[in-house]
Design a protein around this motif. Structure first.
Motif, PDB file in Angstrom:
ATOM      1  N   CYS A  93     -54.593  83.195  43.403  1.00  0.00           N
ATOM      2  CA  CYS A  93     -55.470  82.483  42.462  1.00  0.00           C
ATOM      3  C   CYS A  93     -55.517  80.968  42.682  1.00  0.00           C
ATOM      4  CB  CYS A  93     -55.018  82.764  41.043  1.00  0.00           C
ATOM      5  SG  CYS A  93     -54.814  84.514  40.695  1.00  0.00           S
ATOM      6  N   HIS A  94     -54.342  80.358  42.772  1.00  0.00           N
ATOM      7  CA  HIS A  94     -54.301  78.888  42.707  1.00  0.00           C
ATOM      8  C   HIS A  94     -54.777  78.199  43.981  1.00  0.00           C
ATOM      9  CE1 HIS A  94     -51.185  78.975  39.169  1.00  0.00           C
ATOM     10  NE2 HIS A  94     -52.233  79.753  38.968  1.00  0.00           N
ATOM     11  N   LEU A 122     -57.700  78.748  44.930  1.00  0.00           N
ATOM     12  CA  LEU A 122     -59.133  78.631  44.642  1.00  0.00           C
ATOM     13  C   LEU A 122     -59.438  78.062  43.259  1.00  0.00           C
ATOM     14  CD1 LEU A 122     -59.831  82.268  45.832  1.00  0.00           C
ATOM     15  CD2 LEU A 122     -60.482  80.226  47.107  1.00  0.00           C
ATOM     16  N   ARG A 123     -58.501  78.257  42.320  1.00  0.00           N
ATOM     17  CA  ARG A 123     -58.754  77.894  40.937  1.00  0.00           C
ATOM     18  C   ARG A 123     -57.658  77.003  40.372  1.00  0.00           C
ATOM     19  NH1 ARG A 123     -62.667  81.512  39.088  1.00  0.00           N
ATOM     20  NH2 ARG A 123     -62.675  83.608  39.965  1.00  0.00           N
ATOM     21  N   PRO A 124     -57.932  76.183  39.329  1.00  0.00           N
ATOM     22  CA  PRO A 124     -59.238  75.978  38.724  1.00  0.00           C
ATOM     23  C   PRO A 124     -60.183  75.260  39.691  1.00  0.00           C
ATOM     24  CG  PRO A 124     -57.635  74.412  37.823  1.00  0.00           C
ATOM     25  CD  PRO A 124     -56.884  75.365  38.690  1.00  0.00           C
ATOM     26  N   LYS A 125     -61.414  75.749  39.767  1.00  0.00           N
ATOM     27  CA  LYS A 125     -62.320  75.283  40.823  1.00  0.00           C
ATOM     28  C   LYS A 125     -62.624  73.793  40.737  1.00  0.00           C
ATOM     29  CE  LYS A 125     -66.497  76.872  38.448  1.00  0.00           C
ATOM     30  NZ  LYS A 125     -67.366  78.045  38.317  1.00  0.00           N
ATOM     31  N   PRO A 159     -64.502  80.435  44.640  1.00  0.00           N
ATOM     32  CA  PRO A 159     -63.473  81.257  43.989  1.00  0.00           C
ATOM     33  C   PRO A 159     -63.919  82.677  43.665  1.00  0.00           C
ATOM     34  CG  PRO A 159     -64.132  79.408  42.569  1.00  0.00           C
ATOM     35  CD  PRO A 159     -64.833  79.229  43.878  1.00  0.00           C
ATOM     36  N   GLU A 160     -65.201  82.935  43.565  1.00  0.00           N
ATOM     37  CA  GLU A 160     -65.672  84.295  43.277  1.00  0.00           C
ATOM     38  C   GLU A 160     -65.895  85.111  44.555  1.00  0.00           C
ATOM     39  OE1 GLU A 160     -65.724  85.618  40.355  1.00  0.00           O
ATOM     40  OE2 GLU A 160     -65.758  83.916  38.968  1.00  0.00           O
TER      41      GLU A 160
END
Lengths: 270, 162
Positions: A128-129, A131-134, A143-144
């Motif tokens: 996750c991290h 890419l995010r928080p974008k 991120p999607e």
């Protein structure tokens, strides 16, 4: 592996925890710990190459907030003053994979590939991290529907195999809070990845690797399943493509799920 | 059953004042957060939309003493998809930070704070670790960081460290 690409990495012995693990108990203290690391890098005139997704996001976020918010910067500097440090903007923070992708580039890396991995198939877990928080990554990757690590794996000649719910979180952050939920999250991923015939799962974050690799045997015994799915940290894979020695130079002895079949296949290729 | 006399109408303002909590009242309860939540997909007791709702209702004790506020895996999916920019991860952080000040700390996070505050990282480095690093051709790492310890002593986690 980085040396092959003429990347010079410096270990800073004063670097400590990024601050992520104390964010839930005291986000202010977490920010000061992140700022402390940024300050150490600034004093040495170095940028930061992080190897873990969570470290990347916490340090990037701290850098961004402190640069843009004077009130917050003053508060943090008051705390840093007690240990004779001060936050200075200007240090860049990037994940190792992002440095490979943005600062060297897949084409330049491909020129150094001496061993084509065309017979191999891999699935990727981004984490996750990365890419995010974008908003903190200023448009780096999507991120999607991320592509950067796909390209980094493809440049070795290997095939990237997509799978169901590939962006699912590893669950690592709640492993200590409720192990059964975290392990179920990791199990879903292992189920989905092993639906296809792949040689390994590729990760770019050591903490995600803990979920899929270190905990794989536990998941197998808790849920009565069997995966025997090797999990490689991306630099290990790239190192193989550079022709480096798996056990001596790329740490394959340290992998918890034995990658013997993969290495045998590699040797058989030669 | 919710009794209005048990509700604290000021709780939402308290959360909004805490670092990270500012946008809580922007929530219009669409449920995008819950639909994309990987923890909710496994266990129904963690439900981000419901947590926001019970904070807005003012069920202060239920929230701060709960286990579920500690179950966010911080994947940021809800954070990036929220049409109202509620910044749910930051709100979960704010709720946990308030809970800590009230004396409620999940044991897992108490332990993480103890380790980081005491040793400067998530585990205690032994001589054995540095021997192993040496064998691998890696430089030794420090066992403790006095300045990180001092940062911890000046913070809310001071009670949790050695």
């Amino acid at each position: 592996m980085a040396e092959v690409l003429d990347l010079k990495l410096t270990d800073l012995e004063d670097f400590a925890c990024c601050g992520f693990p104390v964010k839930s108990t005291d986000s202010g203290a977490s920010l000061v710990m992140a700022a402390r690391n940024l300050s150490i890098a600034a004093d040495r005139g170095l940028d930061i190459c992080s190897l873990c997704n969570a470290c990347t996001s916490v340090l990037t976020e701290a850098n961004r907030e402190l640069k843009g918010n004077k009130e917050l910067r003053d508060e943090v500097n008051e705390e840093l003053g007690k240990i004779d440090m001060e936050y200075k903007p200007g240090v860049k923070v990037k994940h190792f994979s992002r440095i490979l992708y943005e600062d060297i580039g897949p084409d330049a890396i491909k020129e150094r590939v001496t061993k084509d991995l065309g017979d191999f198939s891999f699935s990727i877990h981004y984490g996750c991290h990365y890419l995010r928080p974008k908003k903190i990554y200023e448009g780096f990757d999507n991120p999607e529907d991320p592509r950067t690590v796909d390209e980094l794996v493809e440049l070795t000649g290997a095939k990237v195999i997509d799978y169901k719910n590939r962006l699912q979180c590893c669950g690592g952050a709640i492993l200590g809070v409720e192990e059964s939920i975290a392990l179920k999250m990791a199990k879903e991923k292992l189920d989905n990845v092993t639906t296809n015939d792949v040689d390994a799962l590729i990760t770019i974050c050591p903490f995600c690797s803990i979920m899929y690799e270190d905990n794989q045997r536990k998941i197998e015994s808790n849920f009565d399943v069997e995966y025997k799915l090797p999990v490689l940290y991306y630099p290990q894979l790239l190192g193989l493509a550079f022709g480096l020695e798996a056990r001596k130079q790329l740490g394959f002895r340290l992998n918890k799920v034995r990658p013997e079949a993969l290495l045998k296949k590699l040797e058989g290729d030669e | 059953m919710i009794e209005t006399k048990d509700l604290d109408p000021n709780f939402k303002y308290e959360v909004a004042r805490e670092s990270g909590g500012a946008n809580i009242m922007q929530c219009f309860a669409c449920g995008t957060c819950t639909a994309g939540c990987p923890v909710r997909g496994i266990d129904e007791k963690y439900n981000p939309r419901k947590i926001i709702r019970i904070v807005l209702l003012g069920m202060r004790d239920e929230v701060l003493q709960s286990d579920f506020i500690w179950l966010c895996s911080t994947c940021y999916t809800c954070y990036d998809r929220c049409p109202q920019d509620v910044r749910l991860i930051d709100i979960m952080t704010a709720l946990k930070n308030i809970a800590v000040k009230e004396g409620y700390v999940h044991p897992a996070f108490r332990e993480q704070a103890r380790l980081v505050g005491t040793f400067g990282r998530l585990y205690e480095v032994e001589d054995y670790d540095n021997k192993k690093r040496k064998k691998l051709g890696l430089p030794p790492v420090k066992k403790t960081f006095e300045d990180v310890n001092l940062i911890a002593r000046n913070s809310e986690i001071k009670e949790m460290i050695e």
